[in-house]
Design a protein around this motif. Structure first.
Motif, mmCIF file in Angstrom:
data_model
loop_
_atom_site.group_PDB
_atom_site.id
_atom_site.type_symbol
_atom_site.label_atom_id
_atom_site.label_comp_id
_atom_site.label_asym_id
_atom_site.label_seq_id
_atom_site.Cartn_x
_atom_site.Cartn_y
_atom_site.Cartn_z
ATOM 1 N N VAL A 31 0.872 -1.175 0.000
ATOM 2 C CA VAL A 31 0.000 0.000 0.000
ATOM 3 C C VAL A 31 0.909 1.223 0.000
ATOM 4 C CG1 VAL A 31 -1.749 1.270 1.325
ATOM 5 C CG2 VAL A 31 -1.821 -1.233 1.240
ATOM 6 N N LYS A 32 0.786 2.063 -1.041
ATOM 7 C CA LYS A 32 1.707 3.202 -1.188
ATOM 8 C C LYS A 32 0.956 4.515 -1.221
ATOM 9 C CE LYS A 32 5.416 2.802 -4.062
ATOM 10 N NZ LYS A 32 6.065 2.382 -5.321
ATOM 11 N N ASP A 33 1.147 5.296 -0.166
ATOM 12 C CA ASP A 33 0.647 6.669 -0.129
ATOM 13 C C ASP A 33 -0.838 6.754 -0.524
ATOM 14 O OD1 ASP A 33 1.336 9.177 0.630
ATOM 15 O OD2 ASP A 33 1.901 9.848 -1.380
ATOM 16 N N VAL A 34 -1.658 6.023 0.181
ATOM 17 C CA VAL A 34 -3.086 5.954 -0.156
ATOM 18 C C VAL A 34 -3.902 6.970 0.650
ATOM 19 C CG1 VAL A 34 -5.151 4.497 0.067
ATOM 20 C CG2 VAL A 34 -3.117 3.596 -1.055
ATOM 21 N N PHE A 35 -4.749 7.670 -0.075
ATOM 22 C CA PHE A 35 -5.704 8.619 0.515
ATOM 23 C C PHE A 35 -7.105 8.177 0.117
ATOM 24 C CE2 PHE A 35 -1.818 10.989 0.051
ATOM 25 C CZ PHE A 35 -1.799 11.897 1.089
ATOM 26 N N TYR A 36 -8.058 8.473 0.985
ATOM 27 C CA TYR A 36 -9.443 8.172 0.617
ATOM 28 C C TYR A 36 -10.401 9.121 1.318
ATOM 29 C CZ TYR A 36 -13.807 5.818 -0.322
ATOM 30 O OH TYR A 36 -15.083 5.553 -0.753
ATOM 31 N N ASN A 37 -11.357 9.619 0.569
ATOM 32 C CA ASN A 37 -12.465 10.338 1.213
ATOM 33 C C ASN A 37 -13.793 9.809 0.677
ATOM 34 O OD1 ASN A 37 -11.990 11.813 -1.305
ATOM 35 N ND2 ASN A 37 -13.597 13.154 -0.570
ATOM 36 N N TYR A 38 -14.740 9.676 1.594
ATOM 37 C CA TYR A 38 -16.044 9.145 1.214
ATOM 38 C C TYR A 38 -16.780 10.155 0.335
ATOM 39 C CZ TYR A 38 -15.579 5.211 4.368
ATOM 40 O OH TYR A 38 -15.161 4.061 4.967
ATOM 41 N N PRO A 39 -17.647 9.659 -0.552
ATOM 42 C CA PRO A 39 -18.413 10.585 -1.395
ATOM 43 C C PRO A 39 -19.176 11.581 -0.518
ATOM 44 C CG PRO A 39 -18.785 8.301 -2.062
ATOM 45 C CD PRO A 39 -17.973 8.254 -0.819
ATOM 46 N N LYS A 40 -19.276 12.786 -0.983
ATOM 47 C CA LYS A 40 -19.970 13.884 -0.298
ATOM 48 C C LYS A 40 -19.271 14.306 0.992
ATOM 49 C CE LYS A 40 -24.366 12.499 -2.280
ATOM 50 N NZ LYS A 40 -25.573 11.736 -2.059
ATOM 51 N N GLN A 41 -18.033 13.884 1.200
ATOM 52 C CA GLN A 41 -17.261 14.360 2.354
ATOM 53 C C GLN A 41 -15.989 15.008 1.835
ATOM 54 O OE1 GLN A 41 -16.500 11.398 5.326
ATOM 55 N NE2 GLN A 41 -18.661 11.106 5.800
ATOM 56 N N ASP A 42 -15.658 16.155 2.409
ATOM 57 C CA ASP A 42 -14.488 16.886 1.938
ATOM 58 C C ASP A 42 -13.190 16.314 2.499
ATOM 59 O OD1 ASP A 42 -16.114 18.538 0.509
ATOM 60 O OD2 ASP A 42 -16.372 19.966 2.157
ATOM 61 N N GLU A 43 -13.239 15.915 3.762
ATOM 62 C CA GLU A 43 -12.006 15.496 4.432
ATOM 63 C C GLU A 43 -11.655 14.043 4.138
ATOM 64 O OE1 GLU A 43 -11.276 16.178 8.603
ATOM 65 O OE2 GLU A 43 -12.260 18.115 8.436
ATOM 66 N N ASP A 44 -10.346 13.810 3.989
ATOM 67 C CA ASP A 44 -9.887 12.437 3.797
ATOM 68 C C ASP A 44 -10.000 11.673 5.106
ATOM 69 O OD1 ASP A 44 -9.172 12.579 1.105
ATOM 70 O OD2 ASP A 44 -7.277 13.563 1.596
#
Lengths: 245, 289
Positions: free
Chosen positions: B7-20
């Protein structure tokens, strides 16, 4: 998509429809309709039987697929299916096919009963063709609808509202209360009206005019387009939401 | 060594949410390893697992399975992995065996499910409706379901949550046996003992960020107190003294106490993984539920 996996999923869906008593309910509904139709006179039977089959193939299809997705929601079983080798299209298609088979079973019970008891004349090929297309269209529409419902109660409320909007004008037109000529064209946008034309094509004396062919295109092409552009693409989002996201 | 999962430098934010909710995490899981994700509720453990098992797809960064990006895999990916969600998920109006038989048909590879069900003590209840099962039985059935395709890698979300100690022990033994047979395991948990007893390496995750990755032993050496605590009698009262473990043999006070006093207890300071977690992350494992 593999046919083997699709077959397994369809058999699984049908088995669950039985285990969760959806089959029993649909048979019960078919028996109730048969009893009601048995006691009415021949003149009313010719208009009421197509109407009963129409309700069975349309609104009841939406109701049955709604109950299936409701059970899946409360048990979160979609999550488990998402992490198996089956594809979304196999999953969605299996539900559509299983619900169509299930619904045809109850429709067949009514038709068979009346074929033997009341000696009605039918074009079985066109009638079942119409029932299959109608059930598929409304199952696909019901699946799409269920994506946006919080629970079964909200699903029932939505079905009631849609019945009011789509079914009532068709009934009023059928029994000649809506007599203005323009209704003939306005009702062409109504899927229930399209289904009514298509199912009516299986009965003696049916007229295969432009309305019949529009009904055929509406249900056939409508099923394909709804499946390809809404029911299937939105399934992943719906399924993820069921897994607690 | 080549990692099975990277896993390399993974970001995720849920739909309709601004913050990761996942903020640039990176880690590797090696073949045959049990890798743990330890963090409080809401830290991003389950989200990370859902990204790794391709349920959540719109992540930023790179994830490789067996050297190939997971975005290149289709559903054949699921032939290789087994997943057990935190909540028991089964068709409640079908028997346990019917549930297992249904899922088994969906895979090319099948494990001996009779042996698995016997191992978790469910074989005698195989014909019972799952709706009649206790929560513990459902969790054990979850594990059978996760193992029924003989996976190469297992993903377990809070595997012992809700299990009694005996069944938790059976499950932990099964996870160890899976590893001994060459399997790789990813566990998310907020239960310290699971991580400590099972994992070869553990990552501390808080607010979607990994704060530390190492083996439980190395973490204890790195962050734990290395001391000896002595309890002894003096003037009819119990006294306590702590001594640093470094050069304990040359500590005259310690040796004198051993020689002259009535020693009641003596033990080395054992810092728990939970203490280390708090020290490293500044958060408690139980703050957020």
């Amino acid at each position: 998509m593999t046919m083997g996996r699709l077959r397994i999923l369809i058999v699984g869906e049908l088995s669950r429809l039985n285990k969760y008593n959806v089959f029993s309910i649909s048979i019960l509904v078919a028996i109730i309709w048969s009893i009601v139709l048995f006691f009415i006179d021949d003149t009313m039977l010719s208009s009421l039987l197509p109407f009963v089959l129409l309700v069975d193939a349309s609104l009841m299809s939406v109701m049955y697929i709604g109950s299936v997705t409701y059970f899946e929601k409360i048990e979160s079983t979609i999550s488990t299916l998402l992490v198996t080798p089956i594809t979304n299209s196999e999953l969605v298609l299996s539900k559509v096919i299983a619900n169509t088979i299930h619904n045809l079973f109850s429709s067949s019970l009514i038709i068979i009963a009346f074929y033997f008891i009341r000696d009605i004349e039918l074009n079985f090929l066109l009638l079942f063709f119409g029932l299959i297309l109608t059930t598929m269209f409304f199952t696909i529409a019901g699946l799409s609808l269920s994506y946006y419902q919080k629970d079964f109660t909200s699903m029932l409320m939505t079905i009631m509202a849609l019945s009011f909007i789509f079914l009532i004008p068709t009934i009023l037109y059928m029994i000649n209360i809506l007599t203005w000529e323009g209704w003939e064209y306005i009702l062409l946008i109504n899927p229930i009206q399209a289904a009514e034309q298509l199912i009516g094509g299986g009965f003696k004396g049916a007229i295969y005019n432009y309305q019949y062919y529009i009904g055929l295109i509406y249900m056939g092409l409508g099923s394909v387009l709804l499946y390809l552009f809404h029911t299937l693409p939105k399934f992943q989002t719906y399924a993820i939401r069921q897994s607690g996201v | 060594m080549k990692p099975l999962f990277e896993v390399k430098d993974v970001f995720y934010n849920y739909p309709k949410q601004d913050e990761d909710v996942i903020n640039g995490i990176s880690f590797k899981i090696y073949k045959g390893e049990i890798f743990g994700f330890l963090g409080p509720s809401g830290a991003g453990k389950s989200t990370t697992q859902k990204i790794m098992i391709k349920i959540l797809e719109d992540f930023r960064g790179d994830i490789y399975y067996d050297g190939k990006s997971i975005t290149e895999f289709h559903n054949e990916f699921y032939e290789d992995i087994g997943v057990s969600f935190e909540m028991p998920i089964h068709f409640s109006k079908m028997t346990a065996l019917e549930n297992i038989e249904f899922f088994k048909q969906l895979y090319q590879n099948n494990a001996d499910t009779e042996a698995l069900m016997k191992r978790v003590g469910l074989w005698k209840d195989r014909d019972k409706m799952v709706g009649e099962y206790s929560k513990g039985m459902k969790i054990r059935l979850n594990i059978v379901r996760a193992l029924l395709n003989s996976p190469k890698m297992l993903f377990l979300d809070e595997p012992t949550n809700g299990l009694d100690p005996t069944n938790a022990m059976i499950l932990k033994d099964m996870i160890r046996e899976f590893k001994e047979a060459g399997g790789t395991v990813f566990i998310t948990s907020h239960i310290m003992s699971d991580i400590e007893q099972l994992c070869d390496r553990v990552a501390f995750i808080v607010h979607g960020e990994i704060k530390e990755i190492d083996s439980p032993r190395n973490l204890k050496i790195k962050y734990g107190k290395r001391e000896v605590t002595l309890e002894y009698q003096e003037n009819n009262q119990t006294q306590t003294k702590h001594f640093a473990l470094e050069n304990i043999g040359q500590n005259e006070t310690f040796i004198k106490l051993l020689k002259e006093k009535n020693i009641e207890t003596i033990h080395t300071g054992e810092t728990t993984l939970e203490d280390i977690f708090i020290k490293v992350t500044g958060e408690s494992l139980h703050d957020n539920g």
